[in-house]
Write an enzyme that holds these catalytic residues in place. Structure first.
Site, PDB file in Angstrom:
ATOM      1  N   SER A  96       0.824  -1.204   0.000  1.00  0.00           N
ATOM      2  CA  SER A  96       0.000   0.000   0.000  1.00  0.00           C
ATOM      3  C   SER A  96       0.860   1.257   0.000  1.00  0.00           C
ATOM      4  CB  SER A  96      -0.956  -0.046   1.195  1.00  0.00           C
ATOM      5  OG  SER A  96      -1.929   0.957   1.119  1.00  0.00           O
ATOM      6  N   ASP A 241      -2.513   6.148  -4.280  1.00  0.00           N
ATOM      7  CA  ASP A 241      -1.395   5.494  -3.596  1.00  0.00           C
ATOM      8  C   ASP A 241      -0.906   4.347  -4.491  1.00  0.00           C
ATOM      9  OD1 ASP A 241      -3.590   3.802  -3.248  1.00  0.00           O
ATOM     10  OD2 ASP A 241      -2.964   3.157  -1.259  1.00  0.00           O
ATOM     11  N   ASP A 243      -1.169   1.153  -4.731  1.00  0.00           N
ATOM     12  CA  ASP A 243      -2.040   0.073  -5.217  1.00  0.00           C
ATOM     13  C   ASP A 243      -3.423   0.580  -5.621  1.00  0.00           C
ATOM     14  OD1 ASP A 243      -2.710   0.524  -2.522  1.00  0.00           O
ATOM     15  OD2 ASP A 243      -3.479  -1.506  -2.270  1.00  0.00           O
ATOM     16  N   ASP A 245      -6.059   2.019  -4.282  1.00  0.00           N
ATOM     17  CA  ASP A 245      -7.345   1.884  -3.585  1.00  0.00           C
ATOM     18  C   ASP A 245      -7.703   3.164  -2.836  1.00  0.00           C
ATOM     19  OD1 ASP A 245      -5.473   1.642  -1.535  1.00  0.00           O
ATOM     20  OD2 ASP A 245      -6.397  -0.133  -0.626  1.00  0.00           O
TER      21      ASP A 245
END
Length: 447
Positions: A96, A241, A243, A245
């Site tokens: 993340s 960010d 990834d 999400d």
């Protein structure tokens, strides 16, 4: 820093804490927990992503799981892959917002949701006991590659009844983008182009996993995208960010929309379309309640953590949910944070209301949030929380997750950290000074 193990997976610095050994052990445990079913595997752009993927896929095969590889993809795309393939779970290889030397395994169940506490504890137990079994040569799992996972994800977004592709395209939006060298550099241009956005000015778009700045989308890291939006006269700036999400926005004037306000705008958009409750966590802005009240609805609060928000959403049958870190959870798509559907909803809102991003932000309630901490050292953290509850008992504090005290002009939330000997102190007020005064007041009362 030791390996971080939680019900949602494992996380650490690759090569020191996160090693091939513990990657293999934890993956084998997850495969055994899933009864050697079909598992979707995807990853973000980190340099160690490929080697982690190789270990994870081979280990899943070894315990009899069939694997669907979607490759480098946003976390929500991997989550959608569970639905597409009717899979028994997924492993997302991504740390993340952590720095590039980190990596992690994030675990989803067959409903495409992060594991709940009971499920996660079972995987941890299997891992610790190593009570999984490797299969003989004629029982190992298969591997297939799905190169269309992102397209499937986007088509499902376009199929939402309140997303009007032609209307958005007609506005001829110009968009600035900073995906910080992560999977947003793959997913966000794809959804923008599908929505008919032809002009995209991107920085840090190469999916190298070598982050051009701190990858957490906080104000102090977003000066470059703010300048780009002004320079190129963009209608909106989009930040994700690594990834993809979490979604942060920049107005057409180069001003920060406010990460807390991504979900607030999503709530405002969807509650206008689908009356019903909404849900967020205890540490998210009071603006969520204000928007819910505007639409005659109730905003429910959960403990901090995506799975906790999801469980609350299901409990109250919420039509929309999220977290104040830029996470939008639209259950019409899946129960997970999703920057791609967030982008589609925000552009639809601006197009329908024929309003600029800066003008729209000015219509939302204004609060300032402050995040600080209390060092515990030899102090009993539970005793501090109990004292806070006792001191402010007349205000009926919420003890779902630590202690949250609501005042007329703001709130303070104290909760113990899971990783450090501290109590996190989040506060919000109508001004930054008010947020500080409220936090200082509570800390002084409990020290």
């Amino acid at each position: 820093m030791a390996l971080m193990i939680s019900v949602s997976g494992i996380r650490g610095i690759f090569g020191t804490d996160l090693t091939p050994e513990n990657l293999g052990r934890f993956t084998a445990a997850f495969g055994a927990w899933s009864s050697s079913g079909k598992i979707v595997v995807g990853r973000d752009t980190r340099v160690t992503g490929q080697i982690c993927e190789d270990i994870v896929v081979a280990t899943l095969q070894s315990v009899g799981c069939d694997v669907v590889k979607v490759g480098v993809a946003p976390t929500p795309t991997v989550a959608m892959g569970v639905h597409k393939h009717d899979a028994d779970g997924a492993i997302i290889i991504s740390a993340s917002h952590n720095p590039e030397e980190w990596n992690a395994l994030k675990l989803l169940n067959g409903k495409s949701e992060f594991l709940d506490a009971e499920e996660g504890e079972k995987v941890i137990q299997i891992s610790e006991e190593q009570s999984y079994q490797y299969k003989p040569f004629d029982e190992i799992g298969s591997v297939e590659v799905d190169s269309q996972a992102l397209d499937y994800h986007i088509q499902k977004i376009l199929a939402l009844p309140y997303i009007d592709q032609e209307l958005i395209a007609s506005k001829d939006f110009t968009i600035g983008l900073d995906p910080v060298n992560g999977t947003g550099g793959i997913g966000i241009p794809a959804i923008l182009e599908a929505l008919g956005v032809d002009t995209i000015h991107a920085i840090n778009e190469e999916p190298t996993g070598l982050f051009a700045h701190n990858p957490e989308p906080l104000p102090e890291h977003l000066q470059d995208i703010s300048a780009l939006v002004k320079e190129k006269e963009c209608d909106l700036g989009i930040v994700t960010d690594p990834d993809a999400d979490r979604l942060a926005l920049i107005t057409d004037q180069g001003r920060l929309f406010g990460e807390e306000y991504t979900q607030v705008a999503a709530f405002d958009f969807l509650l206008d379309k689908k009356p019903g409750p909404c849900a967020t966590n205890l540490s998210s802005s009071r603006a969520a309640e204000d928007i819910a009240k505007k639409h005659g609805q109730q905003c429910h609060r959960s403990a901090v953590g995506e799975i906790n928000v999801v469980q609350k959403m299901k409990e109250v049958d919420a039509v929309i949910g999220g977290e104040g870190n830029g996470g939008v959870i639209n259950p019409d798509l899946h129960y997970g944070r999703d920057a791609l559907v967030g982008v589609a909803m925000i552009l639809q809102l601006l197009a329908e209301r024929d309003i600029t991003a800066d003008e729209y932000r000015a219509t939302l309630p204004d609060y300032e949030m402050r995040k600080s901490k209390m060092q515990l050292a030899d102090v009993d953290g539970d005793a501090i929380l109990q004292k806070a509850q006792a001191v402010y008992q007349d205000l009926d504090p919420d003890t779902t997750d630590g202690v949250k005290i609501d005042f007329e002009d703001g709130w303070v939330h104290l909760r113990k950290s899971n990783t450090e000997p501290i109590i996190r102190v989040y506060s919000e007020g109508t001004t930054a000074e008010k947020a500080k005064v409220l936090a200082d007041k509570v800390v002084k009362a409990v020290q």
